[in-house]
Scaffold this motif. Structure first.
Motif, PDB file in Angstrom:
ATOM      1  N   LYS A  69       5.754   0.451  37.892  1.00 46.65           N
ATOM      2  CA  LYS A  69       5.947   1.181  36.709  1.00 46.65           C
ATOM      3  C   LYS A  69       5.954   2.727  37.000  1.00 46.65           C
ATOM      4  O   LYS A  69       5.118   3.029  38.073  1.00 46.65           O
ATOM      5  N   ALA A  70       6.612   3.324  36.493  1.00 46.45           N
ATOM      6  CA  ALA A  70       6.705   4.724  36.827  1.00 46.45           C
ATOM      7  C   ALA A  70       5.449   5.584  36.193  1.00 46.45           C
ATOM      8  O   ALA A  70       4.977   5.345  35.416  1.00 46.45           O
ATOM      9  N   SER A  71       5.062   6.253  37.030  1.00 45.46           N
ATOM     10  CA  SER A  71       4.078   7.156  36.771  1.00 45.46           C
ATOM     11  C   SER A  71       4.294   8.215  35.705  1.00 45.46           C
ATOM     12  O   SER A  71       5.079   8.731  35.908  1.00 45.46           O
ATOM     13  N   GLY A  86      11.152  23.061  39.063  1.00 45.57           N
ATOM     14  CA  GLY A  86      10.469  22.589  40.268  1.00 45.57           C
ATOM     15  C   GLY A  86       9.760  21.221  39.854  1.00 45.57           C
ATOM     16  O   GLY A  86       9.999  20.117  40.562  1.00 45.57           O
ATOM     17  N   ALA A  87       8.888  21.001  38.761  1.00 41.93           N
ATOM     18  CA  ALA A  87       8.344  20.064  38.611  1.00 41.93           C
ATOM     19  C   ALA A  87       9.309  18.825  37.975  1.00 41.93           C
ATOM     20  O   ALA A  87       8.940  17.847  38.422  1.00 41.93           O
ATOM     21  N   MET A  88      10.105  19.397  37.316  1.00 45.15           N
ATOM     22  CA  MET A  88      11.171  18.187  36.847  1.00 45.15           C
ATOM     23  C   MET A  88      11.979  17.586  37.978  1.00 45.15           C
ATOM     24  O   MET A  88      12.196  16.497  38.159  1.00 45.15           O
ATOM     25  N   LYS A 146       7.839   9.895  35.445  1.00 43.52           N
ATOM     26  CA  LYS A 146       8.130  10.659  34.103  1.00 43.52           C
ATOM     27  C   LYS A 146       7.098  11.800  33.892  1.00 43.52           C
ATOM     28  O   LYS A 146       5.867  11.792  34.126  1.00 43.52           O
ATOM     29  N   LEU A 147       7.998  12.934  33.621  1.00 45.16           N
ATOM     30  CA  LEU A 147       7.145  14.169  33.609  1.00 45.16           C
ATOM     31  C   LEU A 147       7.275  14.737  31.909  1.00 45.16           C
ATOM     32  O   LEU A 147       8.332  14.732  31.326  1.00 45.16           O
ATOM     33  N   GLY A 165      -1.850   7.747  28.832  1.00 47.37           N
ATOM     34  CA  GLY A 165      -2.171   6.893  30.045  1.00 47.37           C
ATOM     35  C   GLY A 165      -1.505   7.551  31.273  1.00 47.37           C
ATOM     36  O   GLY A 165      -1.129   7.013  32.094  1.00 47.37           O
ATOM     37  N   ALA A 166      -1.741   9.046  31.177  1.00 52.53           N
ATOM     38  CA  ALA A 166      -1.181   9.683  32.046  1.00 52.53           C
ATOM     39  C   ALA A 166      -1.850   9.628  33.534  1.00 52.53           C
ATOM     40  O   ALA A 166      -3.231   9.380  33.487  1.00 52.53           O
TER      41      ALA A 166
END
Lengths: 332, 376
Positions: A32-34, A54-56, A65-66, A91-92
């Motif tokens: 599952k993607a974080s 940069g974060a993206m 997932k951001l 649920g980050a």
């Protein structure tokens, strides 16, 4: 069996083979993607836009997932608290935050940490129990770098004028680091360099210009002006230009804005010290992921600053570092 | 509307069609297999050129940076001042090698994401090299403290950024390799499914073909069997029906012609054995009549008692001859009766054959070209 039936059988076989060709093996989608949150301190400026970019990029590279959240108003600590609650509900796995006020979010961050959410703070020490890691630029150290570069420029003697603002913490730290380094050098080496004065402005270019002009009128022998922010630097440049002291006074300042880039490109300033916001955002998410994977990392990741002399402006890497259009626009 | 020409259904055509179906099937599987094998090869090739090669280059760059660090450290120690020139030469060589590696990397066809990340890494390396030159400058000017400060405060973050970018590029390369590997796995799964489905279909199609061909041959042979059974039961009246034109039809036609010939022969035998019987009976009747006459002559000769001895001898000799002739004729009559009997028996045997009745009789001619009987 008729001829048509045989043709139909042949077509049927081909269809079965063709259908089997479209079969895809079991797709391994078990990981599952974080989910990471990036919470800024105020409406995006150029710095934060690059940081988000940069974060993206980092999140995209690591298939995470951001979610980017930015308060609509500067200094809205309650909005940051709401975003933290939202991240908790979503649920980050990790949160990168630039806290407006430690006091307002401290309890929430501690609660999140206890529940297993990894917290990364920008521009703060990682010694606090509310953060797992700090990714950013050490402003105090940046001030020291500026001081050493200033000494390189003015050699062994000269008077320095420091301009900083009363609002931004990083500006104060840059000024402190600068002063401390100069003080250390002058106390240990036979140097005739001294800080003539430290001017505190309200953060505007006009105030900076006015205060610098006033000092230069009474003390035109200043060798270099050190500005801890872009507005202060532009104000100082205006004052120096109006008094036609460009050839006598060197200018050294911080931050990468359109105005400071123009000053550097035209050779109006000696040099510019710039943090790398893209790297701050990029490494924040990258290190959140590393921590999530239980990798051993340093508690403080210094993304550093880059000192750029006017003569280096044309370099490929410097252009890429300074020109935001090369970094691309942030789209949400 | 144009009528489509029908393909002649022959045993040969059935076998050829079956062969074409199986061959097409195997060809389809072969083509699909070659496609997936090719895809797997290309993926493997890309894993080599894109991932292994790029990782090899990045490892070299990483090693160059580490070696440069070592030389810088060595230069900052006073004991090694004599070797500074060599160190600088080494550092320059490492920088050149890194620049060469960067060019090499740019020739690798990598994804846009990898390219973009590597570009950022490249910019970091340029910044790193600039700082290295500044450090060398400081060391050579004797300002080791400033050199160490640049190293600690400015170079380290740039190096960290370069390392992170390299690590990210390696991660992306590995991800790309994993993706290719998954594609290979997918191709393997597809191939497995195709081969399994193909095997099942080949078995089914083969069974189907065997059933069709067997039924076809059985159906055709059954007619011959039935026809032979009819002959065994003295029935040569019915010809084998010819529904389709194939190799069996030609055999049927030949058999029908032979049956026609047998039927004609039977009719001839029946007819001629009748004639033999009638003739035999006539012969017997004629012999009997002749015998009666000869007996009458013999009786009359016996009544002639007053004949002289010479005549008597002649009469006796004539009587003897008549008796011999009578006996001979009786033998002939017996033989004739026997022949009549035999002919009757043969006729009886032959008449057991069921041939066409008078009303069913049709004129049959033999086609000279095909040998197929034509009814008119």
């Amino acid at each position: 069996m008729g001829f048509k039936a045989r043709i139909a059988l042949t077509i049927f076989i081909f269809m079965v083979v063709a259908t089997s060709c479209t079969y895809s093996g079991d797709q391994d989608n078990d990981s599952k993607a974080s989910v990471f949150y990036l919470i800024n301190s105020g409406p995006s400026d150029e710095f934060f836009s690059l940081m988000e970019k940069g974060a993206m990029d980092s999140a995209e590279e690591m298939n995470c997932k951001l979610v980017v959240r930015t308060p609509k108003e500067q200094g809205d600590a309650m909005a940051q608290l709401d975003y933290l609650n939202e991240a908790q509900k979503a649920g980050a796995n990790g949160i990168a935050i630039h806290p407006i006020s430690d006091a307002d979010v401290e309890a929430k961050l501690e609660e999140l940490r206890l529940s297993g959410v990894i917290i990364n703070s920008f521009f703060r020490g990682a010694d606090k129990k509310t953060y797992d890691i700090t990714v950013g630029t050490d402003s105090y150290e940046s001030g020291q770098i500026a001081a050493r570069r200033a000494l390189e420029a003015i050699k062994s003697s000269g008077e320095l004028l420091v301009i900083t603002d009363e609002i931004a913490q990083r500006s104060r730290e840059r000024a402190e680091g600068f002063s401390a380094y100069i003080g250390q050098v002058t106390s240990t080496q036979s140097s005739d360099v001294k800080i003539y004065d430290t001017v505190i402005t309200d953060g505007s270019g006009e105030d900076s210009e006015a205060k610098v002009a006033k000092i230069l009128e009474s003390h035109p022998t200043i060798s270099m002006i050190y500005a801890t922010g872009a507005q202060e630097l532009c104000g100082a440049f205006q004052a120096v230009s109006k008094m036609k002291l460009n050839n006598k006074i060197l200018l050294l300042g911080f931050d990468n804005t359109y105005e400071t880039r123009s000053l550097l490109e035209n050779g109006n300033i000696y040099g510019l010290i710039v943090p790398v916001p893209y790297n701050v955002g990029y490494m924040s998410i990258r290190y959140l992921k590393k921590l999530e994977l239980n990798e051993v990392v340093d508690a403080t990741v210094n993304t550093g600053v880059r000192f750029i002399k006017a003569e280096d402006y044309a370099s490929e890497d410097v252009k890429a570092l300074l020109d935001p259009t090369r970094e691309g626009e942030v789209s949400r | 509307m144009k009528k489509k020409p029908m393909v002649k259904k022959t045993f040969k055509n059935v076998l050829i069609t079956s062969y074409i179906v199986l061959l097409s099937f195997m060809l389809a599987i072969g083509i699909v297999s070659i496609y997936y094998i090719r895809q797997t090869y290309e993926n493997g090739s890309e894993i080599y050129t894109q991932t292994l090669k790029s990782i090899e280059i990045l490892e070299t760059v990483d090693q160059n940076i580490k070696e440069t660090d070592q030389y810088i450290f060595s230069m900052t120690t006073a004991l090694d001042k004599e070797n500074h020139k060599d160190y600088v030469n080494h550092i320059n060589r490492l920088m050149d090698d890194t620049a060469y590696m960067v060019k090499e990397y740019q020739n690798i066809p990598v994804s846009e994401k990898e390219k973009d990340r590597f570009t950022r890494c490249y910019y970091d390396i340029l910044g790193y090299n600039r700082l290295i030159n500044q450090i060398i400058e400081k060391i050579e000017s004797g300002d080791v403290t400033a050199a160490l400060e640049i190293y600690e405060m400015e170079l380290k973050p740039v190096r960290l950024s370069a390392y992170e970018s390299m690590e990210a590029v390696i991660d992306l390369s590995e991800e790309s390799a994993a993706e290719r590997n998954n594609m290979n796995l997918d191709a393997y799964h597809k191939m497995s499914v195709i081969v399994i489905v193909a095997m099942i279909l080949v078995i089914l199609v083969t069974i189907l073909i065997v059933v069709i061909v067997t039924r076809y041959i059985n159906g055709r042979l059954t007619k011959i069997k039935k026809w032979a059974g009819n002959i065994a039961e003295y029935d040569v009246s019915d010809d084998i029906e010819m529904d389709e034109k194939d190799e069996f039809s030609e055999t049927y036609s030949a058999l029908n012609v032979s049956q026609y010939m047998v039927r004609a022969l039977i009719e001839k035998i029946v007819s001629e054995s009748g004639t033999i019987c009638e003739t035999g009976e006539d012969v017997t009747l004629a012999i009997n009549k002749s015998n009666e006459r000869l007996e009458n002559i013999s009786v009359k000769l016996y009544d002639l008692k007053d004949l002289n001895s010479e005549n008597k001898t002649i009469v006796e000799r004539v009587q003897k001859e008549i008796n011999d002739i009578t006996m001979y004729l009786e033998q002939v009559a017996i033989t004739s009766d026997y022949q009549v009997e035999v002919a009757k028996r043969h006729k009886e045997e032959v008449t057991k054959f069921k041939t066409k009745g008078e009303d069913e009789k049709v004129r049959e001619t033999v086609s000279g070209e095909t040998g197929v009987l034509k009814r008119m």
